[in-house]
Design an enzyme around this catalytic site. Structure first.
Site, PDB file in Angstrom:
ATOM      1  N   GLY A 183      45.701  41.309  36.390  1.00  0.00           N
ATOM      2  CA  GLY A 183      45.354  42.228  37.481  1.00  0.00           C
ATOM      3  C   GLY A 183      46.594  42.863  38.086  1.00  0.00           C
ATOM      4  N   GLY A 184      46.464  43.268  39.338  1.00  0.00           N
ATOM      5  CA  GLY A 184      47.580  43.911  40.029  1.00  0.00           C
ATOM      6  C   GLY A 184      48.812  43.030  40.090  1.00  0.00           C
ATOM      7  N   GLY A 418      69.485  68.565  20.133  1.00  0.00           N
ATOM      8  CA  GLY A 418      69.403  68.019  21.495  1.00  0.00           C
ATOM      9  C   GLY A 418      69.810  66.558  21.518  1.00  0.00           C
ATOM     10  N   ALA A 419      69.562  65.873  20.403  1.00  0.00           N
ATOM     11  CA  ALA A 419      69.891  64.451  20.356  1.00  0.00           C
ATOM     12  C   ALA A 419      71.407  64.236  20.430  1.00  0.00           C
ATOM     13  CB  ALA A 419      69.313  63.834  19.092  1.00  0.00           C
TER      14      ALA A 419
HETATM   15  C1  HXC Z   1      41.626  31.244  43.178  1.00  0.00           C
HETATM   16  C2  HXC Z   1      41.785  30.595  40.974  1.00  0.00           C
HETATM   17  C3  HXC Z   1      42.152  31.887  40.614  1.00  0.00           C
HETATM   18  C4  HXC Z   1      42.257  32.876  41.628  1.00  0.00           C
HETATM   19  C5  HXC Z   1      42.131  30.681  38.841  1.00  0.00           C
HETATM   20  N1  HXC Z   1      41.758  29.880  39.852  1.00  0.00           N
HETATM   21  N2  HXC Z   1      42.357  31.920  39.260  1.00  0.00           N
HETATM   22  N3  HXC Z   1      41.515  30.279  42.248  1.00  0.00           N
HETATM   23  N4  HXC Z   1      41.984  32.510  42.894  1.00  0.00           N
HETATM   24  N5  HXC Z   1      42.640  34.109  41.357  1.00  0.00           N
HETATM   25  C6  HXC Z   1      41.445  28.476  39.804  1.00  0.00           C
HETATM   26  C7  HXC Z   1      40.164  28.197  39.014  1.00  0.00           C
HETATM   27  O1  HXC Z   1      39.044  28.325  39.856  1.00  0.00           O
HETATM   28  C8  HXC Z   1      40.398  26.766  38.593  1.00  0.00           C
HETATM   29  O2  HXC Z   1      40.131  25.925  39.689  1.00  0.00           O
HETATM   30  C9  HXC Z   1      41.892  26.696  38.372  1.00  0.00           C
HETATM   31  O3  HXC Z   1      42.437  27.817  39.066  1.00  0.00           O
HETATM   32  C10 HXC Z   1      42.267  26.811  36.918  1.00  0.00           C
HETATM   33  O4  HXC Z   1      41.607  27.941  36.370  1.00  0.00           O
HETATM   34  P1  HXC Z   1      40.838  27.912  34.974  1.00  0.00           P
HETATM   35  O5  HXC Z   1      39.980  29.103  34.929  1.00  0.00           O
HETATM   36  O6  HXC Z   1      40.203  26.571  34.786  1.00  0.00           O
HETATM   37  O7  HXC Z   1      42.052  28.001  33.955  1.00  0.00           O
HETATM   38  P2  HXC Z   1      42.079  28.722  32.556  1.00  0.00           P
HETATM   39  O8  HXC Z   1      40.893  28.367  31.740  1.00  0.00           O
HETATM   40  O9  HXC Z   1      43.420  28.381  31.974  1.00  0.00           O
HETATM   41  O10 HXC Z   1      42.040  30.276  32.844  1.00  0.00           O
HETATM   42  C11 HXC Z   1      43.078  30.908  33.530  1.00  0.00           C
HETATM   43  C12 HXC Z   1      42.672  32.334  33.927  1.00  0.00           C
HETATM   44  C13 HXC Z   1      41.319  32.291  34.700  1.00  0.00           C
HETATM   45  C14 HXC Z   1      42.535  33.179  32.671  1.00  0.00           C
HETATM   46  C15 HXC Z   1      43.796  32.895  34.786  1.00  0.00           C
HETATM   47  O11 HXC Z   1      41.431  31.298  35.727  1.00  0.00           O
HETATM   48  C16 HXC Z   1      40.983  33.595  35.332  1.00  0.00           C
HETATM   49  O12 HXC Z   1      40.475  34.500  34.681  1.00  0.00           O
HETATM   50  N6  HXC Z   1      41.231  33.680  36.636  1.00  0.00           N
HETATM   51  C17 HXC Z   1      40.925  34.873  37.410  1.00  0.00           C
HETATM   52  C18 HXC Z   1      41.894  35.958  37.070  1.00  0.00           C
HETATM   53  C19 HXC Z   1      41.644  37.161  37.939  1.00  0.00           C
HETATM   54  O13 HXC Z   1      40.790  37.994  37.621  1.00  0.00           O
HETATM   55  N7  HXC Z   1      42.359  37.189  39.043  1.00  0.00           N
HETATM   56  C20 HXC Z   1      42.245  38.219  40.003  1.00  0.00           C
HETATM   57  C21 HXC Z   1      43.100  39.319  39.435  1.00  0.00           C
HETATM   58  S1  HXC Z   1      43.108  40.663  40.504  1.00  0.00           S
HETATM   59  P3  HXC Z   1      39.499  24.457  39.479  1.00  0.00           P
HETATM   60  O14 HXC Z   1      39.363  23.939  40.866  1.00  0.00           O
HETATM   61  O15 HXC Z   1      38.215  24.640  38.766  1.00  0.00           O
HETATM   62  O16 HXC Z   1      40.508  23.723  38.665  1.00  0.00           O
HETATM   63  C22 HXC Z   1      44.460  40.375  41.379  1.00  0.00           C
HETATM   64  C23 HXC Z   1      44.661  41.407  42.415  1.00  0.00           C
HETATM   65  C24 HXC Z   1      46.097  41.483  42.780  1.00  0.00           C
HETATM   66  O17 HXC Z   1      45.167  39.482  41.218  1.00  0.00           O
HETATM   67  C25 HXC Z   1      46.294  42.800  43.405  1.00  0.00           C
HETATM   68  C26 HXC Z   1      47.694  43.032  43.758  1.00  0.00           C
HETATM   69  C27 HXC Z   1      47.885  44.455  44.113  1.00  0.00           C
END
Ligand code: HXC
Length: 528
Positions: A183-184, A418-419
């Site tokens: 993501g971001g 140009g290069a």
């Molecule tokens: C809170 C999170 C989390 C998140 C993971 N966890 N991502 N908790 N916020 N963003 C937690 C899970 O619930 C889980 O908790 C533990 O972390 C481990 O995650 P798993 O999914 O079991 O691990 P894995 O199978 O290795 O997968 C990793 C992953 C997946 C691919 C990163 O967790 C995932 O897709 N997470 C979400 C990614 C996402 O879309 N994030 C938001 C992006 S947008 P438990 O308690 O069950 O162990 C963003 C905006 C930023 O970030 C903007 C900035 C401008």
């Protein structure tokens, strides 16, 4: 009121209890997300956050900040899930004997997700790094913004992005991707100077495979989409890809050895055991007789630098241009060189952007630039034009033109069109321009040029092929040599290739005290 007098032994007991509490809290903090989560992390083939910092710092030693910070969220049951230090470990230590700050996201704590307080920790560390003029290394292993916190976590990213931007060109910023970065969240790494990614475990993407399939229907897995192969070969997001974490942190340490701590410092000069006047006979015959035959530019680079040692940036991305750091008589130099082995060393979109970013990095951090030229021109093609070769090529012109560090250019063979101008020509403020006798400097290659300027003569002649060959030879005699350019002062000298190393070292010595400035302005408007 009755006052209680505390005895010395009571005081001692109280202090002992406090110290025990401190130790107990510290031990808890060191556990991160707990033993179970740590085991899961290992099963995924990943090191723990603190183990990573130990690999980065000299003797594995560092001081931690903010071990006792905890998040303040109450929603979605988070009030019952608190971890000392939250989801990032921050520390300061030495790398190659110089102070470096580093943070390491801890995936065992709520997936390393960025909370408001995790962002506070990272920002505090970055502020220290800027104020003290030291590099920052950020180790990423995170699920992105902590979903339960909403806007507080988003704002946290904003605070980091702003600091990345403000620190850009002030202190070196290095990112290691040793887990997900989604993501971001990818934009903090993207704002830093160099991204390292560990194969298999590192992934970066704006939207994951599931979202892509839902929106565009494309099927792709995590590694294909955002793994190290993709980013080090196709997108150019990753500068250095490594097989495992140990190799990765060794490489980060190696890169840091070439960099100054900040933009006011110079990179450290090391003692060199390689002779200043070393003659390389091999260079006399390295250029093939046939103009369209290729050779490996890296052989030339390894022949001339100290002990053949280079640190390549973007090794597998746009291999038609080489960007690397190296040393001449112990002094750090950034090298940009066309690579005839790949696409004949032509400049295309990716090569232009790759080299422009490298030149700007070197300029920001007082690293002289050596340019080795063998370039047949800019890449022709509809895709290149539609892709914006005009504005991307302009980036490289811009980067060379604005760079004020010592600049040395050596034309070893072709420098066409140009290069020729782009690749560190005198006109773009290069200080020392040299050429090998094999250099050919012209508006374009002989065959193409003759077809344009002598089309009529060729068409009207009895034996077209013979006439064309004769004209090509005439053109070569006139332009396919360095002496026209040397006679006009566009080159400072034509040199014996075997003496290239000593010529570079003497030029660097001459330019050691170079001082040059650009016209004061808010900032330029580099074509983006
Ligand atoms: C809170 C999170 C989390 C998140 C993971 N966890 N991502 N908790 N916020 N963003 C937690 C899970 O619930 C889980 O908790 C533990 O972390 C481990 O995650 P798993 O999914 O079991 O691990 P894995 O199978 O290795 O997968 C990793 C992953 C997946 C691919 C990163 O967790 C995932 O897709 N997470 C979400 C990614 C996402 O879309 N994030 C938001 C992006 S947008 P438990 O308690 O069950 O162990 C963003 C905006 C930023 O970030 C903007 C900035 C401008």
């Amino acid at each position: 009121m009755e006052s209680k007098i505390i005895s010395d032994s009571d005081k001692k007991n109280t202090n002992t209890n406090k110290l025990e509490e401190l130790e107990a809290r510290r031990s808890l903090a060191q556990l991160g997300g707990g033993e179970e989560k740590n085991k899961t992390q290992k099963k995924k083939g990943k090191l723990l956050a603190r183990e990573r910092l130990s690999l980065l710092f000299d003797n594995g030693e560092f001081e931690e900040f903010d071990q006792f910070i905890t998040h303040r969220s109450q929603e979605f049951g988070l009030d019952k899930q608190k971890y000392e230090g939250d989801s990032v470990v921050c520390g300061v230590g030495q790398v190659n004997g110089k102070q470096v700050f580093a943070f390491s996201q801890d995936f065992t704590v709520l997936g390393g997700s960025l909370s408001e307080v995790a962002s506070m920790k990272i920002c505090k560390l970055m502020d220290h790094a800027v104020k003290t003029g030291c590099p920052v290394v950020g180790i990423n292993d995170s699920g992105g913004a902590r979903i339960q916190e909403g806007v507080e976590s988003l704002a946290g990213y904003g605070e980091i992005f702003r600091r990345n931007t403000m620190a850009s060109g002030v202190i070196p910023q290095i990112t290691v991707i040793a887990g997900p970065s989604a993501g971001g969240a990818v934009y903090s790494p993207a704002l830093t100077d160099f991204i390292f990614m560990v194969e298999e475990i590192g992934q970066m993407y704006i939207t994951g495979p599931e979202v892509i399939q839902a929106v565009t229907g494309e099927k792709v897995n995590h590694q294909e989409l955002g793994g190290s192969k993709t980013h080090s070969q196709k997108s150019g997001v990753v500068h250095v890809s490594t097989k495992n974490e140990t190799e990765c942190f060794n490489k980060v340490r190696e890169l840091l050895s070439y960099l100054p701590s900040n933009n006011l410092d110079d990179p450290e000069n090391l003692e060199s055991s390689d002779s200043v006047n070393r003659i390389s006979e091999k260079l006399k015959s390295i250029i093939p007789n046939e103009a369209n035959q290729s050779y490996d530019m890296k052989e030339i680079i390894r022949e001339i630098v100290d002990s053949g040692k280079i640190f390549e940036i973007h090794k597998d991305f746009a291999p038609n241009i080489i960007t690397c750091l190296s040393r001449f008589n112990g002094q750090v130099v950034g090298i940009v060189a066309n690579q005839p082995l790949s696409l004949a060393g032509v400049l295309d979109i990716d090569a232009s952007v790759k080299a422009a970013r490298f030149v700007r990095f070197c300029d920001a951090f007082n690293i002289p630039i050596l340019t080795l030229v063998d370039v047949p021109g800019f890449m022709p093609g509809v895709n290149q034009e539609f892709g914006g070769i005009i504005r991307h090529g302009a980036k490289l012109l811009y980067a060379y033109s604005e760079a004020t560090v010592p600049k040395i250019t050596i034309i070893v063979r072709k420098a066409y069109g140009g290069a020729y101008i782009v690749m560190g020509s005198k006109e773009l403020r290069s200080d020392i321009n040299l050429a090998w006798p094999s250099a050919e400097i012209a508006v374009m290659g002989p065959e193409g040029a003759v077809k344009i300027i002598s089309r009529k003569i060729i068409q009207e002649s009895e034996n077209k092929e013979e006439t064309q060959n004769k004209l090509v030879e005439e053109y070569k005699d006139k332009f396919a040599n360095p002496f026209v350019a040397a006679s006009r002062g566009y080159l400072d000298d034509v040199i014996d290739p075997s003496t290239t190393r000593s010529k570079i070292i003497s030029s660097l010595k001459m330019l050691q005290t170079k001082s040059d400035n650009n016209i004061p302005k808010k900032h330029g408007n580099i074509p983006l």
